[in-house]
Design an enzyme around this catalytic site. Structure first.
Site, PDB file in Angstrom:
ATOM      1  N   ALA A  64       0.869  -1.174   0.000  1.00  0.00           N
ATOM      2  CA  ALA A  64       0.000   0.000   0.000  1.00  0.00           C
ATOM      3  C   ALA A  64       0.908   1.226   0.000  1.00  0.00           C
ATOM      4  CB  ALA A  64      -0.878  -0.027   1.241  1.00  0.00           C
ATOM      5  N   GLY A 109       0.636  -5.047   1.018  1.00  0.00           N
ATOM      6  CA  GLY A 109      -0.563  -5.133   0.185  1.00  0.00           C
ATOM      7  C   GLY A 109      -0.300  -5.791  -1.167  1.00  0.00           C
ATOM      8  N   GLU A 112      -0.507  -9.395  -0.502  1.00  0.00           N
ATOM      9  CA  GLU A 112      -1.931  -9.678  -0.273  1.00  0.00           C
ATOM     10  C   GLU A 112      -2.712  -9.710  -1.591  1.00  0.00           C
ATOM     11  OE1 GLU A 112      -1.858  -6.524   2.715  1.00  0.00           O
ATOM     12  OE2 GLU A 112      -2.823  -7.921   4.103  1.00  0.00           O
ATOM     13  N   GLU A 132       4.613  -5.051   7.363  1.00  0.00           N
ATOM     14  CA  GLU A 132       3.812  -4.013   8.033  1.00  0.00           C
ATOM     15  C   GLU A 132       4.281  -3.700   9.445  1.00  0.00           C
ATOM     16  OE1 GLU A 132       2.566  -6.436   6.168  1.00  0.00           O
ATOM     17  OE2 GLU A 132       1.000  -5.639   4.870  1.00  0.00           O
TER      18      GLU A 132
HETATM   19  C1  HXC Z   1       5.058   4.352  -1.317  1.00  0.00           C
HETATM   20  C2  HXC Z   1       6.977   3.376  -2.148  1.00  0.00           C
HETATM   21  C3  HXC Z   1       6.599   2.129  -1.598  1.00  0.00           C
HETATM   22  C4  HXC Z   1       5.362   2.055  -0.892  1.00  0.00           C
HETATM   23  C5  HXC Z   1       8.487   1.911  -2.592  1.00  0.00           C
HETATM   24  N1  HXC Z   1       8.134   3.182  -2.758  1.00  0.00           N
HETATM   25  N2  HXC Z   1       7.578   1.245  -1.896  1.00  0.00           N
HETATM   26  N3  HXC Z   1       6.203   4.472  -2.014  1.00  0.00           N
HETATM   27  N4  HXC Z   1       4.637   3.183  -0.775  1.00  0.00           N
HETATM   28  N5  HXC Z   1       4.902   0.909  -0.361  1.00  0.00           N
HETATM   29  C6  HXC Z   1       8.878   4.240  -3.445  1.00  0.00           C
HETATM   30  C7  HXC Z   1      10.088   4.703  -2.665  1.00  0.00           C
HETATM   31  O1  HXC Z   1       9.713   5.639  -1.687  1.00  0.00           O
HETATM   32  C8  HXC Z   1      10.926   5.319  -3.774  1.00  0.00           C
HETATM   33  O2  HXC Z   1      10.406   6.593  -4.079  1.00  0.00           O
HETATM   34  C9  HXC Z   1      10.655   4.414  -4.954  1.00  0.00           C
HETATM   35  O3  HXC Z   1       9.423   3.738  -4.668  1.00  0.00           O
HETATM   36  C10 HXC Z   1      11.742   3.369  -5.164  1.00  0.00           C
HETATM   37  O4  HXC Z   1      11.924   2.684  -3.943  1.00  0.00           O
HETATM   38  P1  HXC Z   1      13.337   2.564  -3.191  1.00  0.00           P
HETATM   39  O5  HXC Z   1      13.056   2.340  -1.769  1.00  0.00           O
HETATM   40  O6  HXC Z   1      14.227   3.700  -3.559  1.00  0.00           O
HETATM   41  O7  HXC Z   1      13.913   1.247  -3.871  1.00  0.00           O
HETATM   42  P2  HXC Z   1      14.856   0.137  -3.211  1.00  0.00           P
HETATM   43  O8  HXC Z   1      15.950   0.787  -2.423  1.00  0.00           O
HETATM   44  O9  HXC Z   1      15.241  -0.775  -4.318  1.00  0.00           O
HETATM   45  O10 HXC Z   1      13.916  -0.646  -2.186  1.00  0.00           O
HETATM   46  C11 HXC Z   1      12.812  -1.357  -2.641  1.00  0.00           C
HETATM   47  C12 HXC Z   1      11.899  -1.785  -1.441  1.00  0.00           C
HETATM   48  C13 HXC Z   1      11.589  -0.521  -0.601  1.00  0.00           C
HETATM   49  C14 HXC Z   1      12.642  -2.821  -0.601  1.00  0.00           C
HETATM   50  C15 HXC Z   1      10.663  -2.427  -2.032  1.00  0.00           C
HETATM   51  O11 HXC Z   1      11.086   0.475  -1.479  1.00  0.00           O
HETATM   52  C16 HXC Z   1      10.573  -0.771   0.472  1.00  0.00           C
HETATM   53  O12 HXC Z   1      10.903  -1.333   1.515  1.00  0.00           O
HETATM   54  N6  HXC Z   1       9.344  -0.326   0.242  1.00  0.00           N
HETATM   55  C17 HXC Z   1       8.280  -0.402   1.224  1.00  0.00           C
HETATM   56  C18 HXC Z   1       7.744  -1.786   1.324  1.00  0.00           C
HETATM   57  C19 HXC Z   1       6.663  -1.905   2.393  1.00  0.00           C
HETATM   58  O13 HXC Z   1       6.917  -1.619   3.573  1.00  0.00           O
HETATM   59  N7  HXC Z   1       5.467  -2.321   1.995  1.00  0.00           N
HETATM   60  C20 HXC Z   1       4.361  -2.493   2.879  1.00  0.00           C
HETATM   61  C21 HXC Z   1       3.567  -1.224   2.975  1.00  0.00           C
HETATM   62  S1  HXC Z   1       2.289  -1.351   4.206  1.00  0.00           S
HETATM   63  P3  HXC Z   1      11.362   7.887  -4.336  1.00  0.00           P
HETATM   64  O14 HXC Z   1      10.380   9.000  -4.536  1.00  0.00           O
HETATM   65  O15 HXC Z   1      12.247   8.002  -3.164  1.00  0.00           O
HETATM   66  O16 HXC Z   1      12.102   7.499  -5.597  1.00  0.00           O
HETATM   67  C22 HXC Z   1       1.059  -2.197   3.444  1.00  0.00           C
HETATM   68  C23 HXC Z   1      -0.198  -2.340   4.271  1.00  0.00           C
HETATM   69  C24 HXC Z   1      -1.349  -2.906   3.491  1.00  0.00           C
HETATM   70  O17 HXC Z   1       1.162  -2.615   2.353  1.00  0.00           O
HETATM   71  C25 HXC Z   1      -2.634  -2.825   4.252  1.00  0.00           C
HETATM   72  C26 HXC Z   1      -3.174  -1.453   4.411  1.00  0.00           C
HETATM   73  C27 HXC Z   1      -4.545  -1.416   5.042  1.00  0.00           C
END
Ligand code: HXC
Length: 258
Positions: A64, A109, A112, A132
């Site tokens: 998400a 997400g 999921e 998460e």
């Molecule tokens: C918003 C995101 C994102 C996310 C990545 N980006 N994941 N933006 N939401 N979930 C963005 C980064 O901010 C970055 O933007 C660009 O995408 C590239 O990502 P990087 O981090 O620079 O790439 P990298 O170093 O290769 O790392 C990849 C990654 C990391 C390991 C996937 O991005 C990461 O850990 N992302 C978050 C993953 C996460 O925690 N997902 C769960 C979310 S909670 P910029 O602008 O800096 O280029 C969830 C809850 C669901 O899903 C239920 C809700 C009710």
């Protein structure tokens, strides 16, 4: 649609989450588009199935959208959770099969979303996780329920409680994906599965999915009675007659989906 691409070829829809700059993260707009798209796809009589993937070669869906969620209060959090569930349900309840072609990160997400699909195939660079807890929240698009049903509570809880990412081979080992293929072969492989499904009786395909999806919510005895009923329903179709006749006449069946 701004955030999703949909191309239909030979009655197979390829749906791509198209927000590569944020690794295809799901924001409310994307989820709303997804619900509307799957409502339209559900009405397409001839549709064989859907293949779901992410744009680019790095991510399926990285979760998400965290930048959106960051400012939520309790009500906005619940609303977002509800919207996500409606989107996952729209995918899971499509009458025809949905294959997740997981082409990179499938986190939170994104994992999921893959879980809401019927079959998961991933590329060798794919990574899965429910991170998460790293953000101070829990999985909210069905992960606490669909993941343990698929891989068992022990494996699911380890993923959810540690927030660890696992690679494609480990995802295959624990049964999270059916198969790992080379990234440049992923879509062709998924289309191959769909082409095979397209050769079968469309009514039987839909009833198979229904029997599994509805039965999993029931106790075994009720689920088996449900299967008996759906098995019986097959005999109301021309496809059943054609399928069995073709076998006995030693020829290929020509199914019409009625
Ligand atoms: C918003 C995101 C994102 C996310 C990545 N980006 N994941 N933006 N939401 N979930 C963005 C980064 O901010 C970055 O933007 C660009 O995408 C590239 O990502 P990087 O981090 O620079 O790439 P990298 O170093 O290769 O790392 C990849 C990654 C990391 C390991 C996937 O991005 C990461 O850990 N992302 C978050 C993953 C996460 O925690 N997902 C769960 C979310 S909670 P910029 O602008 O800096 O280029 C969830 C809850 C669901 O899903 C239920 C809700 C009710």
């Amino acid at each position: 649609m701004k955030n999703l691409l949909c191309e239909i070829e030979r009655n197979i829809a390829l749906v791509t989450v198209n927000r590569p700059k944020s690794l295809n993260a799901l924001n409310p707009e994307t989820l709303t588009e997804l619900i509307a798209l799957f409502q339209q796809l559900a009405e397409k009589e001839e549709l064989v199935g859907v293949i779901f993937t992410g744009s680019g070669d790095k991510a399926f869906v990285a979760g998400a959208d965290i930048s959106d969620m960051q400012g939520y209060d309790v009500f906005a959090g619940r609303e977002f959770g509800r919207l996500g569930h409606r989107a996952m349900d729209a995918v899971a309840s499509l009458p025809v099969p949905v294959i997740a072609a997981v082409n990179g990160f499938a986190l939170g997400g994104g994992c999921e979303l893959a879980l809401a699909c019927d079959i998961r195939i991933c590329s060798d660079n794919a990574k899965f996780g429910q991170p998460e807890v790293n953000l101070g929240v829990i999985p909210g698009f069905g992960g606490t329920q669909r993941l343990p049903r698929l891989v068992g509570t022990g494996q699911a809880l380890e993923l959810m409680l540690t927030g660890d990412m696992i690679d494609a081979q480990e995802a295959s080992r624990i049964g999270l994906v059916n198969r790992v293929v080379a990234q440049d072969e992923l879509l062709a492989h998924c289309f191959g599965i769909m082409e095979k499904i397209a050769q079968k009786g469309p009514i039987a395909i839909k009833l198979c999915k229904e029997a599994v999806a509805s039965g999993i919510e029931m106790d075994l005895a009720r689920a088996c009675r449900n299967e008996v009923d759906l098995f019986g329903v097959c005999f109301a179709s021309e496809d059943q007659n054609e399928g069995m006749k073709a076998f006995l006449e030693k020829r290929q069946a020509k199914f019409k989906g009625c």
